[in-house]
Design a protein around this motif. Sequence first.
Motif, PDB file in Angstrom:
ATOM      1  N   UNK A  82     -87.526 162.050  74.543  1.00 25.55           N
ATOM      2  CA  UNK A  82     -86.609 161.847  73.417  1.00 25.55           C
ATOM      3  C   UNK A  82     -85.794 160.580  73.686  1.00 25.55           C
ATOM      4  N   UNK A  83     -86.257 159.478  73.102  1.00 26.58           N
ATOM      5  CA  UNK A  83     -85.615 158.190  73.358  1.00 26.58           C
ATOM      6  C   UNK A  83     -84.173 158.166  72.883  1.00 26.58           C
ATOM      7  N   UNK A  84     -83.920 158.789  71.738  1.00 24.85           N
ATOM      8  CA  UNK A  84     -82.560 158.769  71.194  1.00 24.85           C
ATOM      9  C   UNK A  84     -81.594 159.530  72.107  1.00 24.85           C
ATOM     10  N   UNK A  85     -82.050 160.631  72.670  1.00 30.00           N
ATOM     11  CA  UNK A  85     -81.216 161.391  73.603  1.00 30.00           C
ATOM     12  C   UNK A  85     -80.910 160.552  74.844  1.00 30.00           C
ATOM     13  N   UNK A  86     -81.946 159.827  75.302  1.00 27.86           N
ATOM     14  CA  UNK A  86     -81.736 158.949  76.460  1.00 27.86           C
ATOM     15  C   UNK A  86     -80.693 157.889  76.142  1.00 27.86           C
ATOM     16  N   UNK A  87     -80.779 157.329  74.946  1.00 25.18           N
ATOM     17  CA  UNK A  87     -79.819 156.329  74.498  1.00 25.18           C
ATOM     18  C   UNK A  87     -78.394 156.889  74.568  1.00 25.18           C
ATOM     19  N   UNK A  88     -78.212 158.089  74.012  1.00 21.68           N
ATOM     20  CA  UNK A  88     -76.875 158.708  73.990  1.00 21.68           C
ATOM     21  C   UNK A  88     -76.385 158.991  75.411  1.00 21.68           C
ATOM     22  N   UNK A  89     -77.290 159.482  76.258  1.00 20.34           N
ATOM     23  CA  UNK A  89     -76.919 159.765  77.647  1.00 20.34           C
ATOM     24  C   UNK A  89     -76.484 158.493  78.368  1.00 20.34           C
ATOM     25  N   UNK A  90     -77.196 157.387  78.098  1.00 18.06           N
ATOM     26  CA  UNK A  90     -76.845 156.111  78.730  1.00 18.06           C
ATOM     27  C   UNK A  90     -75.476 155.622  78.241  1.00 18.06           C
ATOM     28  N   UNK A  91     -75.167 155.872  76.979  1.00 12.42           N
ATOM     29  CA  UNK A  91     -73.833 155.500  76.466  1.00 12.42           C
ATOM     30  C   UNK A  91     -72.740 156.226  77.244  1.00 12.42           C
ATOM     31  N   UNK A  92     -72.933 157.538  77.432  1.00  8.62           N
ATOM     32  CA  UNK A  92     -71.927 158.333  78.152  1.00  8.62           C
ATOM     33  C   UNK A  92     -71.766 157.847  79.592  1.00  8.62           C
ATOM     34  N   UNK A  93     -72.886 157.500  80.217  1.00 10.32           N
ATOM     35  CA  UNK A  93     -72.816 157.002  81.588  1.00 10.32           C
ATOM     36  C   UNK A  93     -72.013 155.711  81.658  1.00 10.32           C
ATOM     37  N   UNK A  94     -72.232 154.814  80.700  1.00  6.41           N
ATOM     38  CA  UNK A  94     -71.515 153.537  80.710  1.00  6.41           C
ATOM     39  C   UNK A  94     -70.019 153.725  80.422  1.00  6.41           C
ATOM     40  N   UNK A  95     -69.672 154.690  79.594  1.00  7.02           N
ATOM     41  CA  UNK A  95     -68.252 154.988  79.376  1.00  7.02           C
ATOM     42  C   UNK A  95     -67.621 155.460  80.682  1.00  7.02           C
ATOM     43  N   UNK A  96     -68.350 156.281  81.422  1.00  3.72           N
ATOM     44  CA  UNK A  96     -67.827 156.749  82.711  1.00  3.72           C
ATOM     45  C   UNK A  96     -67.679 155.589  83.696  1.00  3.72           C
ATOM     46  N   UNK A  97     -68.550 154.589  83.604  1.00  2.00           N
ATOM     47  CA  UNK A  97     -68.436 153.397  84.451  1.00  2.00           C
ATOM     48  C   UNK A  97     -67.127 152.659  84.151  1.00  2.00           C
ATOM     49  N   UNK A  98     -66.783 152.570  82.857  1.00  2.01           N
ATOM     50  CA  UNK A  98     -65.525 151.932  82.466  1.00  2.01           C
ATOM     51  C   UNK A  98     -64.308 152.660  82.999  1.00  2.01           C
ATOM     52  N   UNK A  99     -64.391 153.981  83.095  1.00  2.00           N
ATOM     53  CA  UNK A  99     -63.306 154.766  83.701  1.00  2.00           C
ATOM     54  C   UNK A  99     -63.300 154.631  85.224  1.00  2.00           C
ATOM     55  N   UNK A 100     -64.487 154.507  85.789  1.00  4.85           N
ATOM     56  CA  UNK A 100     -64.652 154.548  87.246  1.00  4.85           C
ATOM     57  C   UNK A 100     -64.050 153.327  87.954  1.00  4.85           C
ATOM     58  N   UNK A 101     -64.374 152.127  87.499  1.00  2.00           N
ATOM     59  CA  UNK A 101     -64.051 150.941  88.286  1.00  2.00           C
ATOM     60  C   UNK A 101     -62.560 150.690  88.472  1.00  2.00           C
ATOM     61  N   UNK A 102     -61.727 150.737  87.421  1.00  2.00           N
ATOM     62  CA  UNK A 102     -60.291 150.531  87.684  1.00  2.00           C
ATOM     63  C   UNK A 102     -59.687 151.647  88.529  1.00  2.00           C
ATOM     64  N   UNK A 103     -60.165 152.876  88.338  1.00  2.00           N
ATOM     65  CA  UNK A 103     -59.664 153.995  89.143  1.00  2.00           C
ATOM     66  C   UNK A 103     -60.028 153.815  90.608  1.00  2.00           C
ATOM     67  N   UNK A 104     -61.297 153.520  90.857  1.00  2.00           N
ATOM     68  CA  UNK A 104     -61.763 153.350  92.224  1.00  2.00           C
ATOM     69  C   UNK A 104     -61.096 152.153  92.900  1.00  2.00           C
ATOM     70  N   UNK A 105     -60.960 151.041  92.179  1.00  2.00           N
ATOM     71  CA  UNK A 105     -60.344 149.841  92.764  1.00  2.00           C
ATOM     72  C   UNK A 105     -58.905 150.117  93.177  1.00  2.00           C
ATOM     73  N   UNK A 106     -58.177 150.839  92.326  1.00  2.00           N
ATOM     74  CA  UNK A 106     -56.790 151.144  92.662  1.00  2.00           C
ATOM     75  C   UNK A 106     -56.717 152.058  93.890  1.00  2.00           C
TER      76      UNK A 106
END
Length: 468
Positions: free
Chosen positions: A359-383
């Motif tokens: 299911x390509x569309x499901x993969x697309x949505x899952x990848x979006x969620x992962x990238x949002x978590x990346x945006x949360x991760x980096x400033x938190x981890x750096x601090x």
Amino acid sequence: MISISSNLTIEDSQNEEMAKGMTSMTYSCFAAFALVCLLLQYLAQRTKSHISSANNKDFLRFQKKYFMVYFLALFGDWLQGPYVYKLYSHYGFMESQIAFLYVVGFGASVLFGTGTGTLADRFGRRKMCICFSILYSLCCLTKLFPNYYILMFGRILGGISTSLLFSTFEAWYVYEHVQTYDFPTEWISVTFSKATFWNSILAISAGVLADMTSEWLAFGPVSPFVVAIPFLLLSGVLVAQMWNENFGDQSAQSIKTCMEGLHLIFLKNKILLLGVVQSMFESVMYIFVFLWTPILDPGKPPLGMVFSVFMVCIMIGSLSYQLLSAKYMSSQKILTLAMFLSFFSMCLCIISTNPQEPKLMFSFIAFFLLEISVGLYFPSMSYLKSQVIPESHRANIMNWFRVPMNVITCFVLLWLHAEESKAGNQIIFVMCSVMMFIGTLTMWKLDALLNKEEFPGVEKANSEEDIE
């Protein structure tokens, strides 16, 4: 013959229809997520509209000096992201050969990465940042040659360069922030949050520019690597002209310093737990970097624009970090949220990569969620790293953190292409889900430990507001 021709025509028509659907979805998601970003940016601005700290000219000037260099380096790095796999495929290499090239890059980070931190501490972080710009430019030049061994040498240079990019620049900034300028440590998270936000802007722009040169102007998948070279070289020139030199422990020998950094990791639970979290999250992130192109490729999406959509998602995560921290949520709790979100994303990928019914569309949505978590991760981890890791071994410990990540990523990629099973991707996402589950549990334990020790993980409201 007529039947076979008819079947081929139907299959071609279905493939064309799928390609149109993926392209349409890509552009629609880009527009929708861009609107979400604008809304979050407006809300973030409202939370700090009454703040007078932006008038701290010394701090803003210092940030600008760091950002000018760091953003050029990041832009050069991001330009290469969408087309690494595509370029190797374009040169006619098999997927197993491409996987090995990736492994060589990660292996170089393992072998040379831990030493770069010690070299930076001993000979100067400014000098090593200049070395980064030269080595990464040479790495890009190797992409012009469709020779497997030259490309392998380029991957070694790339592995060393990324180790420098993700340790030495940050170590230089933290030292200058605390030691030279004596700014409050709480302000570090503001810089890293801004860096993550603008990093996403740069990555979106890099994806569009890469797509433009490769697809619209038809220069081919090697063009983004050529375009990256001037940005990388310019970052080195600006480092030489604008930055002061700073050092770690110059008297220590390289091997001794490396071992001291490793000893500190196992001696202090906070550092060890933080290292486990980083290894789990970033292993999954780099496995995803390899897998997203072949997983989505059957739908023939515009890769540069897909990459830009991913970067918009990172920006959503970064802005969410700003809003959550403004509501006095601690960096460790935001990092726990990022870990859980990525765990959910990997579970969704297990379903979407079922070889019997992908299911390509499901993969697309899952990848979006992962990238949002990346945006949360980096400033938190750096601090958190800026607070937990001692300055004397900062670059060295941060490179040690990358060792298990590179080993895990190498193992998974080698295992994937040693297997002939079509279920390989699905099994890898099962592994990723397990790693993210371990990372989430570790983060919960670290959060409890930091709270117990009254660690200042909650960004102090007054300090935060004074500078934003």
